[in-house]
Design a protein around this motif. Structure first.
Motif, PDB file in Angstrom:
ATOM      1  N   ASP A 110      10.418  60.120 -18.558  1.00 12.70           N
ATOM      2  CA  ASP A 110      11.620  59.698 -17.847  1.00 12.70           C
ATOM      3  C   ASP A 110      12.818  60.040 -18.746  1.00 12.70           C
ATOM      4  OD1 ASP A 110      10.146  56.591 -16.625  1.00 12.70           O
ATOM      5  OD2 ASP A 110      10.009  58.643 -15.862  1.00 12.70           O
ATOM      6  N   ILE A 111      13.939  60.318 -18.118  1.00 12.89           N
ATOM      7  CA  ILE A 111      15.138  60.690 -18.864  1.00 12.89           C
ATOM      8  C   ILE A 111      16.260  59.715 -18.538  1.00 12.89           C
ATOM      9  CG2 ILE A 111      16.894  62.470 -19.222  1.00 12.89           C
ATOM     10  CD1 ILE A 111      14.782  64.543 -18.398  1.00 12.89           C
ATOM     11  N   GLY A 112      16.987  59.332 -19.551  1.00  6.49           N
ATOM     12  CA  GLY A 112      18.121  58.434 -19.345  1.00  6.49           C
ATOM     13  C   GLY A 112      19.380  58.976 -19.977  1.00  6.49           C
ATOM     14  N   ARG A 164      25.742  50.167 -26.941  1.00  7.45           N
ATOM     15  CA  ARG A 164      25.266  51.262 -26.100  1.00  7.45           C
ATOM     16  C   ARG A 164      24.779  50.700 -24.771  1.00  7.45           C
ATOM     17  NH1 ARG A 164      21.652  55.796 -28.901  1.00  7.45           N
ATOM     18  NH2 ARG A 164      23.495  55.647 -30.218  1.00  7.45           N
ATOM     19  N   GLU A 165      25.146  51.360 -23.689  1.00  6.85           N
ATOM     20  CA  GLU A 165      24.751  50.877 -22.368  1.00  6.85           C
ATOM     21  C   GLU A 165      24.086  51.992 -21.571  1.00  6.85           C
ATOM     22  OE1 GLU A 165      27.790  49.941 -19.524  1.00  6.85           O
ATOM     23  OE2 GLU A 165      29.182  51.451 -20.299  1.00  6.85           O
ATOM     24  N   ALA A 194      18.259  60.615 -23.560  1.00  3.27           N
ATOM     25  CA  ALA A 194      17.068  60.153 -24.262  1.00  3.27           C
ATOM     26  C   ALA A 194      15.889  60.170 -23.299  1.00  3.27           C
ATOM     27  CB  ALA A 194      17.280  58.746 -24.810  1.00  3.27           C
ATOM     28  N   VAL A 195      14.681  60.132 -23.859  1.00  8.71           N
ATOM     29  CA  VAL A 195      13.474  60.139 -23.024  1.00  8.71           C
ATOM     30  C   VAL A 195      12.493  59.098 -23.518  1.00  8.71           C
ATOM     31  CG1 VAL A 195      13.692  62.610 -22.500  1.00  8.71           C
ATOM     32  CG2 VAL A 195      12.206  61.862 -24.390  1.00  8.71           C
ATOM     33  N   TYR A 196      11.621  58.685 -22.617  1.00  7.22           N
ATOM     34  CA  TYR A 196      10.472  57.874 -22.999  1.00  7.22           C
ATOM     35  C   TYR A 196       9.364  58.124 -21.989  1.00  7.22           C
ATOM     36  CZ  TYR A 196      10.748  54.125 -19.444  1.00  7.22           C
ATOM     37  OH  TYR A 196      10.724  53.402 -18.277  1.00  7.22           O
ATOM     38  N   MET A 197       8.141  57.857 -22.429  1.00  5.49           N
ATOM     39  CA  MET A 197       6.985  58.040 -21.564  1.00  5.49           C
ATOM     40  C   MET A 197       6.584  56.677 -21.021  1.00  5.49           C
ATOM     41  SD  MET A 197       3.340  59.903 -22.328  1.00  5.49           S
ATOM     42  CE  MET A 197       4.132  61.438 -22.770  1.00  5.49           C
ATOM     43  N   ARG A 198       6.765  56.501 -19.721  1.00  9.83           N
ATOM     44  CA  ARG A 198       6.502  55.208 -19.085  1.00  9.83           C
ATOM     45  C   ARG A 198       5.031  55.088 -18.686  1.00  9.83           C
ATOM     46  NH1 ARG A 198       7.406  54.806 -13.496  1.00  9.83           N
ATOM     47  NH2 ARG A 198       8.645  56.709 -13.714  1.00  9.83           N
ATOM     48  N   ALA A 199       4.477  53.886 -18.864  1.00 17.14           N
ATOM     49  CA  ALA A 199       3.110  53.614 -18.406  1.00 17.14           C
ATOM     50  C   ALA A 199       3.094  53.639 -16.875  1.00 17.14           C
ATOM     51  CB  ALA A 199       2.647  52.265 -18.918  1.00 17.14           C
ATOM     52  N   PRO A 200       1.981  54.014 -16.268  1.00 14.11           N
ATOM     53  CA  PRO A 200       1.916  54.138 -14.799  1.00 14.11           C
ATOM     54  C   PRO A 200       2.285  52.881 -14.038  1.00 14.11           C
ATOM     55  CG  PRO A 200       0.004  55.165 -15.812  1.00 14.11           C
ATOM     56  CD  PRO A 200       0.736  54.443 -16.902  1.00 14.11           C
ATOM     57  N   SER A 258      16.423  50.250 -25.135  1.00 12.39           N
ATOM     58  CA  SER A 258      15.425  49.855 -26.129  1.00 12.39           C
ATOM     59  C   SER A 258      14.065  50.490 -25.896  1.00 12.39           C
ATOM     60  CB  SER A 258      15.288  48.331 -26.157  1.00 12.39           C
ATOM     61  OG  SER A 258      14.735  47.856 -24.934  1.00 12.39           O
ATOM     62  N   VAL A 259      13.789  50.999 -24.695  1.00 15.57           N
ATOM     63  CA  VAL A 259      12.475  51.595 -24.444  1.00 15.57           C
ATOM     64  C   VAL A 259      12.467  53.095 -24.700  1.00 15.57           C
ATOM     65  CG1 VAL A 259      11.964  49.818 -22.741  1.00 15.57           C
ATOM     66  CG2 VAL A 259      12.796  52.042 -21.957  1.00 15.57           C
ATOM     67  N   TYR A 260      13.646  53.686 -24.898  1.00 12.61           N
ATOM     68  CA  TYR A 260      13.749  55.124 -25.120  1.00 12.61           C
ATOM     69  C   TYR A 260      13.613  55.424 -26.610  1.00 12.61           C
ATOM     70  CZ  TYR A 260      15.169  55.765 -20.295  1.00 12.61           C
ATOM     71  OH  TYR A 260      15.184  55.797 -18.931  1.00 12.61           O
TER      72      TYR A 260
END
Length: 127
Positions: free
Chosen positions: A33-35, A45-46, A97-103, A112-114
């Motif tokens: 996912d990308i934010g 930061r928001e 930023a990116v992070y890999m989200r659980a299904p 905070s999750v990125y």
């Protein structure tokens, strides 16, 4: 190590538009996912907007009032933030930023999750 290059920031007048780009390299972007986030001087930061890895889901900060649009082109490994009707309060450094989200998790624009971040691009809106 994933890397990002943000571009498209600059100085724009009140009511103007900008399109930010976030070009990724060094990893497979379509599993993340990308934010987009922003940080103004003296403020935290928001989260501005985020988009799911398949592009089907997007979230936006309520304060944007529909002025921004997030999109992604995984063939180009690039995410975009189209910003219209810009206001002086939109002045900030903008980050992707990116992070890999659980299904089982929902898309989140919580910073905070990125965990992989770009260096930021300055957006300044003049009156």
């Amino acid at each position: 190590q994933p890397q990002f290059v943000e571009s498209g920031g600059g100085l724009v007048q009140f009511g103007g538009s900008l399109r930010l780009s976030c070009a990724a390299s060094g990893f497979r972007s379509d599993v993340y996912d990308i934010g987009w986030f922003r940080q103004a001087p003296g403020k935290e930061r928001e989260g501005v907007s985020c988009i799911s890895r398949d592009g089907s889901t997007t979230n936006y900060a309520d304060s944007l009032e529909g002025r921004f649009t997030i999109s992604r082109d995984d063939a180009k490994k690039t995410a975009y933030l189209e910003m219209n009707s810009l206001k002086p309060e939109d002045t900030a450094v903008y980050y992707c930023a990116v992070y890999m989200r659980a299904p089982w998790q929902s898309l989140s624009c919580d910073a905070s999750v990125y965990y992989y971040w770009g260096q930021g691009t300055q957006v300044t809106v003049s009156t």
